[in-house]
Design a protein around this motif. Sequence first.
Motif, PDB file in Angstrom:
ATOM      1  N   CYS A  99      69.240  -8.914  37.943  1.00  0.00           N
ATOM      2  CA  CYS A  99      68.700  -8.204  39.100  1.00  0.00           C
ATOM      3  C   CYS A  99      69.793  -7.993  40.146  1.00  0.00           C
ATOM      4  N   VAL A 100      69.631  -6.926  40.920  1.00  0.00           N
ATOM      5  CA  VAL A 100      70.559  -6.644  42.017  1.00  0.00           C
ATOM      6  C   VAL A 100      69.743  -6.471  43.292  1.00  0.00           C
ATOM      7  N   PRO A 101      69.768  -7.444  44.224  1.00  0.00           N
ATOM      8  CA  PRO A 101      70.446  -8.746  44.145  1.00  0.00           C
ATOM      9  C   PRO A 101      69.667  -9.726  43.266  1.00  0.00           C
ATOM     10  N   PRO A 102      70.289 -10.838  42.866  1.00  0.00           N
ATOM     11  CA  PRO A 102      69.587 -11.845  42.061  1.00  0.00           C
ATOM     12  C   PRO A 102      68.406 -12.443  42.822  1.00  0.00           C
ATOM     13  N   ILE A 103      67.383 -12.903  42.057  1.00  0.00           N
ATOM     14  CA  ILE A 103      66.160 -13.443  42.652  1.00  0.00           C
ATOM     15  C   ILE A 103      65.946 -14.869  42.169  1.00  0.00           C
ATOM     16  N   ILE A 104      65.575 -15.765  43.093  1.00  0.00           N
ATOM     17  CA  ILE A 104      65.137 -17.118  42.757  1.00  0.00           C
ATOM     18  C   ILE A 104      63.648 -17.197  43.058  1.00  0.00           C
ATOM     19  N   HIS A 105      62.837 -17.546  42.061  1.00  0.00           N
ATOM     20  CA  HIS A 105      61.378 -17.494  42.217  1.00  0.00           C
ATOM     21  C   HIS A 105      60.867 -18.542  43.208  1.00  0.00           C
ATOM     22  N   CYS A 106      61.349 -19.787  43.099  1.00  0.00           N
ATOM     23  CA  CYS A 106      61.027 -20.889  44.021  1.00  0.00           C
ATOM     24  C   CYS A 106      59.615 -21.462  43.887  1.00  0.00           C
ATOM     25  N   ASP A 107      58.781 -20.886  43.017  1.00  0.00           N
ATOM     26  CA  ASP A 107      57.419 -21.430  42.880  1.00  0.00           C
ATOM     27  C   ASP A 107      56.947 -21.278  41.434  1.00  0.00           C
ATOM     28  N   LEU A 108      57.813 -21.642  40.489  1.00  0.00           N
ATOM     29  CA  LEU A 108      57.474 -21.482  39.075  1.00  0.00           C
ATOM     30  C   LEU A 108      56.594 -22.647  38.623  1.00  0.00           C
ATOM     31  N   LYS A 109      55.412 -22.320  38.115  1.00  0.00           N
ATOM     32  CA  LYS A 109      54.462 -23.316  37.615  1.00  0.00           C
ATOM     33  C   LYS A 109      53.487 -22.602  36.685  1.00  0.00           C
ATOM     34  N   PRO A 110      52.750 -23.334  35.846  1.00  0.00           N
ATOM     35  CA  PRO A 110      51.825 -22.685  34.907  1.00  0.00           C
ATOM     36  C   PRO A 110      50.816 -21.772  35.589  1.00  0.00           C
ATOM     37  N   GLY A 111      50.408 -22.106  36.826  1.00  0.00           N
ATOM     38  CA  GLY A 111      49.449 -21.269  37.521  1.00  0.00           C
ATOM     39  C   GLY A 111      50.004 -19.913  37.910  1.00  0.00           C
ATOM     40  N   ASN A 112      51.325 -19.765  37.938  1.00  0.00           N
ATOM     41  CA  ASN A 112      51.950 -18.492  38.282  1.00  0.00           C
ATOM     42  C   ASN A 112      52.503 -17.759  37.063  1.00  0.00           C
ATOM     43  N   VAL A 113      52.156 -18.223  35.861  1.00  0.00           N
ATOM     44  CA  VAL A 113      52.536 -17.543  34.625  1.00  0.00           C
ATOM     45  C   VAL A 113      51.290 -16.874  34.064  1.00  0.00           C
ATOM     46  N   LEU A 114      51.316 -15.547  33.967  1.00  0.00           N
ATOM     47  CA  LEU A 114      50.168 -14.775  33.497  1.00  0.00           C
ATOM     48  C   LEU A 114      50.402 -14.322  32.059  1.00  0.00           C
ATOM     49  N   LEU A 115      49.320 -14.174  31.297  1.00  0.00           N
ATOM     50  CA  LEU A 115      49.403 -13.784  29.883  1.00  0.00           C
ATOM     51  C   LEU A 115      48.669 -12.461  29.685  1.00  0.00           C
ATOM     52  N   ASN A 116      49.369 -11.490  29.078  1.00  0.00           N
ATOM     53  CA  ASN A 116      48.734 -10.192  28.865  1.00  0.00           C
ATOM     54  C   ASN A 116      47.888 -10.208  27.590  1.00  0.00           C
ATOM     55  N   LYS A 117      47.411  -9.064  27.166  1.00  0.00           N
ATOM     56  CA  LYS A 117      46.500  -8.999  26.019  1.00  0.00           C
ATOM     57  C   LYS A 117      47.171  -9.450  24.728  1.00  0.00           C
ATOM     58  N   ASP A 118      48.511  -9.367  24.662  1.00  0.00           N
ATOM     59  CA  ASP A 118      49.252  -9.805  23.479  1.00  0.00           C
ATOM     60  C   ASP A 118      49.802 -11.212  23.633  1.00  0.00           C
ATOM     61  N   MET A 119      49.321 -11.950  24.639  1.00  0.00           N
ATOM     62  CA  MET A 119      49.764 -13.318  24.927  1.00  0.00           C
ATOM     63  C   MET A 119      51.241 -13.381  25.307  1.00  0.00           C
ATOM     64  N   MET A 120      51.765 -12.284  25.838  1.00  0.00           N
ATOM     65  CA  MET A 120      53.135 -12.291  26.352  1.00  0.00           C
ATOM     66  C   MET A 120      53.121 -12.829  27.775  1.00  0.00           C
ATOM     67  N   ALA A 121      54.025 -13.754  28.069  1.00  0.00           N
ATOM     68  CA  ALA A 121      54.040 -14.401  29.374  1.00  0.00           C
ATOM     69  C   ALA A 121      54.761 -13.536  30.411  1.00  0.00           C
ATOM     70  N   CYS A 122      54.154 -13.434  31.580  1.00  0.00           N
ATOM     71  CA  CYS A 122      54.743 -12.711  32.707  1.00  0.00           C
ATOM     72  C   CYS A 122      54.661 -13.611  33.941  1.00  0.00           C
ATOM     73  N   ILE A 123      55.710 -13.645  34.717  1.00  0.00           N
ATOM     74  CA  ILE A 123      55.739 -14.482  35.913  1.00  0.00           C
ATOM     75  C   ILE A 123      55.215 -13.698  37.107  1.00  0.00           C
ATOM     76  N   GLY A 124      54.293 -14.313  37.859  1.00  0.00           N
ATOM     77  CA  GLY A 124      53.737 -13.659  39.029  1.00  0.00           C
ATOM     78  C   GLY A 124      53.906 -14.497  40.287  1.00  0.00           C
ATOM     79  N   ASP A 125      53.286 -14.038  41.371  1.00  0.00           N
ATOM     80  CA  ASP A 125      53.303 -14.709  42.673  1.00  0.00           C
ATOM     81  C   ASP A 125      54.722 -14.905  43.187  1.00  0.00           C
ATOM     82  N   PHE A 126      55.280 -13.819  43.711  1.00  0.00           N
ATOM     83  CA  PHE A 126      56.647 -13.839  44.222  1.00  0.00           C
ATOM     84  C   PHE A 126      56.677 -14.012  45.746  1.00  0.00           C
ATOM     85  N   GLY A 127      55.662 -14.691  46.279  1.00  0.00           N
ATOM     86  CA  GLY A 127      55.587 -14.841  47.732  1.00  0.00           C
ATOM     87  C   GLY A 127      56.664 -15.721  48.329  1.00  0.00           C
TER      88      GLY A 127
END
Length: 291
Positions: A248-276
């Motif tokens: 990424c430009v600039p680089p990003i640090i999520h700072c709140d990575l946890k199972p509750g902020n990992v979402l799964l789509n219809k194919d069970m692919m993991a996506c990270i959410g909640d970038f607050g």
Amino acid sequence: MSGMQELYLSWKNLTRTVPEEMANISSLIELDVPYNHLKGHVPLRGVFANMTGFNFTENGELCGGAPQFRLPQCPVARYGSHSNWPLHIMAPILGIVLISAILLAIYLCYKRNSRQTKATAPDILDASNYQRVSYAELAKATNGFADPNLIGVGKFGSVYLGALPLNDNGTLESVPVAVKVLDLQDIPVGMRGIANVRGFELKPNYRLDRWLHPTLEAVKNVGSLTAFQRLNIAVDIAAVLHYLHSNCVPPIIHCDLKPGNVLLNKDMMACIGDFGLVKLLLDPGIHDTMN
């Protein structure tokens, strides 16, 4: 032949080895097999251990056995030669070498693609890189933020289920989205100027923590994660973090990575959410330190 006591087989042009099974003939007291073409080692167990009524002379390729047989010692296998290595030793070694070669090839391809992606990575702060959706479109997609469309309530607002029209190559389609309405009274002051409504792609399989710590009803209805799915989810998360940190430009640090902020789509692919709580590494020196 379990009751056999004497066996005479001299001058019979016998070949191959002395059968190991003969060691189990406890009644055998005489075995005469000279002047044949036997080879290999003579068994050491059973009746072969200390019997003197056995004659193995004039079998030039026989070796070993009890000292009374006066046969030459068997040569020690030379493991420096690959042709003499047992299969149970060679197979794991070859497997490790093959897997190492595959992993090295994947790593080299990954590094090359990473450099190429990093060179062409878009600026995440450039608004032109994102699709713009009006408030009216989001309100229409959620039926005016109606209660039946409410699918969740978070710390900074509520999330509604909606459907946005998408024109792809002339084909009009409806794309399910999750629309988060921020509560301006609760969010940090610095975020109030960003937006009060945001749209996201809908992840129908919910959060990862629901799968890691499911209720009994959830297990009965949808089951649990397999080992293969868990591995794929871990790989997806690692790939996202690598993209955020290095591409990424600039680089990003999520700072709140946890199972509750990992979402799964219809194919069970993991996506990270909640970038607050994300941090943008605007200082190039900090990014260089991370690498």
